[in-house]
Write an enzyme that holds these catalytic residues in place. Sequence first.
Site, mmCIF file in Angstrom:
data_model
loop_
_atom_site.group_PDB
_atom_site.id
_atom_site.type_symbol
_atom_site.label_atom_id
_atom_site.label_comp_id
_atom_site.label_asym_id
_atom_site.label_seq_id
_atom_site.Cartn_x
_atom_site.Cartn_y
_atom_site.Cartn_z
ATOM 1 C CG LEU A 31 31.909 -45.569 19.421
ATOM 2 C CD1 LEU A 31 32.722 -45.817 20.677
ATOM 3 C CD2 LEU A 31 30.636 -46.561 19.273
ATOM 4 C CG ASP A 85 32.034 -42.936 7.517
ATOM 5 O OD1 ASP A 85 32.790 -42.418 8.321
ATOM 6 O OD2 ASP A 85 31.038 -43.552 7.835
ATOM 7 C CG ASN A 103 24.791 -40.498 15.040
ATOM 8 O OD1 ASN A 103 25.504 -41.429 15.298
ATOM 9 N ND2 ASN A 103 23.568 -40.818 15.592
ATOM 10 N N GLY A 104 26.994 -41.857 12.485
ATOM 11 C CA GLY A 104 26.396 -42.900 11.451
ATOM 12 C C GLY A 104 27.501 -43.282 10.821
ATOM 13 C CB CYS A 115 28.614 -40.852 16.925
ATOM 14 S SG CYS A 115 30.176 -41.492 16.621
#
Length: 218
Positions: A55, A107, A80-81, A6
Amino acid sequence: LKKYMCGIAGFLKLRNQNKVSIDDLKKMISKLSHRGPDFEDCWQEDNVYLAHSRLSIIDISKKGHQPMASHSGRYVITFNGEIYNFNLMKIKLQKEKRNIKWRGTSDTEVFLECIEHWGFEKALKMSRGMFAFSVWDKKNKNLTIARDRIGEKPLYYGKIDEKFVFSSELKSIKSVFKSNLTYSKNAMNMMLRYGYISAPLTIYKEVFKLQPGSLLTI
């Protein structure tokens, strides 16, 4: 390796200028398409510009697309993550705030609602994961960026031509602001001596790596 991807990018105009536009933001995020081939989008309001290259891992539907607004509309995030314990955070949040109508199962959505309810400090202390993100607060008119404790997710930032700029990769920033960047002699000396450039320095004087476990608000 897919779950480690991402990409995020954006900038905040520190003065009312028209030298950059949504097209520049699209150019920045297009340089991160290899990080997130599933979806790409940009968001802009007033002087803030946020973009995300996705992603899809958790909640692969469009309900997990970003940039994402909180339920109240006050906050907008590009993330991102992955937050590993987001389900536990969701349960705790729902005990205190019972009227939440979840859009999806990502999330990111849970994390953003935790920020809105508890604030950045408590939400970050509760979270377990790897991440780099940016959040715009419409009420207080500030932009916050943060990075996970270990620094697994990259995040670059800098003040360039009266703009606060950030991205997951240097080349994204360079694609728009190349003419404003100058090489850092200190960083080049470090590279020649040690074989790498240590944070917070980068090869450019105007751009820095956000340190692991750090939060910065503009």
